[in-house]
Structures are given as C-alpha cells and as structure tokens.
Scaffold this active site. Structure first.
Site, mmCIF file in Angstrom:
data_model
loop_
_atom_site.group_PDB
_atom_site.id
_atom_site.type_symbol
_atom_site.label_atom_id
_atom_site.label_comp_id
_atom_site.label_asym_id
_atom_site.label_seq_id
_atom_site.Cartn_x
_atom_site.Cartn_y
_atom_site.Cartn_z
ATOM 1 C CE1 TYR A 171 -1.806 0.610 -5.487
ATOM 2 C CE2 TYR A 171 -1.368 -1.415 -6.684
ATOM 3 C CZ TYR A 171 -1.355 -0.693 -5.515
ATOM 4 O OH TYR A 171 -0.877 -1.281 -4.367
ATOM 5 N NE ARG A 199 3.168 -2.082 -8.835
ATOM 6 C CZ ARG A 199 2.642 -2.754 -7.803
ATOM 7 N NH1 ARG A 199 2.067 -2.083 -6.806
ATOM 8 N NH2 ARG A 199 2.679 -4.060 -7.772
ATOM 9 C CG HIS A 204 -0.055 -10.544 -2.148
ATOM 10 N ND1 HIS A 204 1.311 -10.431 -2.120
ATOM 11 C CD2 HIS A 204 -0.390 -11.193 -1.007
ATOM 12 C CE1 HIS A 204 1.784 -10.967 -1.010
ATOM 13 N NE2 HIS A 204 0.780 -11.454 -0.319
ATOM 14 C CB CYS A 233 -16.990 -1.161 -5.446
ATOM 15 S SG CYS A 233 -17.700 0.237 -4.567
#
Ligand code: BV8
Ligand code: ZN
Length: 290
Positions: free
Chosen positions: A77, A80, A131, A139
């Site tokens: 991530y 990305r 999404h 968290c």
C-alpha cells in the site's frame, strides 16, 4: 425469436448517438474502475502487469494478508499510495468532474481508491468511493481511530529509511520484484496513536470486508428515487461485488448502459439498445462531454 435477436444484436457504437442520449438524460449513474486511472499510469488490478512483486493484488487486499504479513501488505500500500500521489488525474477524471458540475442528476460511483477523482475537482456530493481511499488510514484493531487525507509518503520512518537506499525513480524498493524487500520490523510500522497497540492500515475495503453501510443505503436511495436514463460503466472488469451489481440495478430502473473499455469482452451481455465504446476512458470521455 426476438429475445434471441435482442441479445445477439451488437450494441450501438456511435459516440454522437450517445452524446444525444446524454443531453436528454436527467439521471445518470456511473461505475468507474481501475481502467479510468490507467492513463494516469496506475496499474489496473487484472490487466497486464497486474502483479506486484509476484503477488496477485487480490491476495494482498485482505485482512488475513495484513494479519499474516503486515510488513508486506504495508509495503504494497505504501507503493500504491506513492504512485497515486505521484500520478495526475487524466482527461477522463476531469470529464467526469465537469459532467458532475453541470448535471446535478449525475452520481459517480468509483471502485478506485487512488484519490484521483477528487483531485480532478469532482464534487464530493456526486462521488462515492465504494472501496474507500488509500489516503485514509484507520486502526487495524478497530478502536475507531481514522485519519482522512493522510499524505505522508512513505508513511513511516522505517519505510523512508528503506526508500533512502534507492534511486528516486524506484522511490520505494517495492517496484522491482528482484529488489529484496527491505527488512522492516513490525514495531517500526505506523501504530495507532489512540489505542497505542493497533497497527494503522489503509482506509480501503478489503476482500471479505463489508462496504460502508450508510453509503450503500444512500446509493440505493438515489437509485430508488426514479427512472435512471443512463448507466456509464467505465474502465472496470465489473467482477467485484457488490460494486458490479449496480449495473443491473440501474437497468431495472430503465437505464441504457454504455460501456467504455478497450476490451471487447467487457461488452458481454449488452443489449442492442446499449452502447459499447471501445477505447481508453481518457480519449473517449472528453469527446462525450465536449
Ligand atoms: C463483500 C480496495 C461481504 C482495495 C477492492 C467468491 C469468493 C470470495 C469472495 C467473493 C466471492 N464472490 C463474491 C465475493 C465477494 C468479493 C468479490 O466480489 N470477489 C470477486 C473477486 C469475485 N467481494 C468482496 O469481498 C467485497 N465485500 O462482499 O463483503 C460482507 C458483507 C457483510 C459483512 C462482511 C462481509 C469487497 C470488495 C472490495 C475489495 N476491494 N479495492 C484495493 O484497491 O487495494 S476491489 C479492487 O478490485 C479495486 O477496487 C478495483 O477497482 C477492483 C478491480 O476491479 P476493476 O476496477 O474492474 O479493475 P480491473 O483491473 O479488474 O479491470 C480494469 C478494467 O479496465 C478492465 O476491464 C480493462 O479492460 C479496463 N481498462 C484498461 N485500460 C483502460 C481500461 N478502461 C478504460 N480505459 C483504459 N485506458
Ligand atoms: Zn487503535
């Protein structure tokens, strides 16, 4: 016999005809996917090169993957997010933003988490991130802590240190599968400042996770409000549910479907009255709305 003819007839391909329909449409729904951001240089999920470090993105976009290997998923991530921050919205994003500004009856649903539509000036009231967004963090222990628009890139010192060893174009040693994954200790990953023990994770919806209930209700209310004239299906393989289900829902409200996609397979199941515009979203959408 006509039913058979109905399905076998090819859908319409004329941009001018679609422009006319668009002009006379009051309520327009769009479902966008990774293909909309392809022209901004962001890899699609299933397209060529859809792998990251020899991993299927869909195998990394799950809570179990994060539980099993938080460093690997955090690196995925981080890469990305870095790519998304470095990318620029393309003419497709701007065209949709422009349409939203001009037509308050237009609602855009995006499956993309890259944050490019908001950066193209797409009015927030007419955009739903089905999404989530890669710019949001929350968290992992679900204590309730969330952060919107976190632009930190790389997201933590440990990743910054790892990135420092690589030339700027590689930025994070995540792009090249031959470059060893940097040794990062879970302790050095960003942790929740609220409950102090949870790891921070991207504010996206992973496979197996429910989409935001309130947002789903809002979208269903919008759909239930009346006839839908046009459903634009842009740059998506429409393989992920419940997002992909919106095309059927719009058809049940009378919508003509228009698919924008370079891949002929994505026109499967379109009726004669529908449209298939074969090509890239960044080329086609501006011509639709000019
Ligand atoms: C849920 C965020 C239930 C993360 C994403 C069977 C087994 C297991 C699960 C399921 C199953 N059947 C259904 C499911 C559920 C699952 C699902 O649908 N799986 C699929 C794979 C079968 N769905 C879920 O898990 C959803 N949650 O169901 O929860 C539940 C309910 C209550 C309580 C608890 C649980 C959650 C799904 C959301 C997953 N998260 N993203 C992240 O991004 O990292 S989805 C992810 O996939 C992205 O959002 C992305 O958008 C999407 C990929 O789809 P596309 O956008 O279409 O991209 P793709 O690469 O596939 O296609 C690109 C297209 O663009 C192609 O058609 C290409 O031709 C075209 N293109 C290329 N270039 C261009 C272009 N088009 C235009 N212009 C160009 N230049
Ligand atoms: Zn917490």
């Amino acid at each position: 016999h006509t039913a058979h003819a109905q399905t076998t007839m090819a859908p319409r391909t004329s941009i001018d005809e679609l422009k006319e329909l668009l002009e006379s449409s009051t309520r327009i729904l769009a479902l966008c996917g990774a293909g909309l951001s392809a022209a901004s240089g962001l890899p699609t999920f299933r397209g060529a090169g859809g792998l990251w470090r020899n991993h299927e993105p869909t195998s990394l976009a799950t809570p179990d993957a994060f539980e099993d290997d938080p460093v690997l998923v955090s690196l995925f991530y981080a890469w990305r997010k870095h790519m998304a921050l470095k990318a620029q919205p393309n003419a497709g994003h701007f065209a949709l933003a422009e349409l939203a500004k001009r037509r308050e009856g237009f609602l855009c649903l995006t499956q993309n988490v890259d944050g490019l539509s908001p950066r193209a000036g797409h009015p927030a009231a007419q955009l739903r991130h089905l999404h989530g967004s890669i710019l949001d963090v929350k968290c992992f222990e679900e204590c309730g802590y969330t952060e919107q628009n976190n632009l930190s890139d790389p997201p933590c010192p440990a990743l910054a240190a790892a990135a420092a060893d690589y030339p700027p174009d590689l930025t994070l040693p995540l792009l090249d599968p031959n470059v060893p994954t940097p040794e990062i200790d879970v302790e050095d990953l960003p942790h929740c400042p609220n409950c102090k023990n949870g790891l921070l994770r991207p504010g996206v919806v992973w496979f197996g996770e429910a989409l935001d209930e309130l947002m789903l209700m809002e979208v269903d209310n919008w759909i239930a409000r009346g006839k839908i004239d046009l459903m634009l299906v842009i740059g998506t393989a429409a393989a992920v549910y419940p997002a992909a289900g919106y095309t059927r829902k719009a058809q049940r409200r009378g919508a003509v479907v228009a698919v924008v996609n370079p891949d002929a397979d994505s026109a499967e199941g379109l009726m004669r009255n529908d449209f298939f515009l074969q090509g890239g979203a960044a080329e086609i959408l501006p011509r639709l709305f000019e």
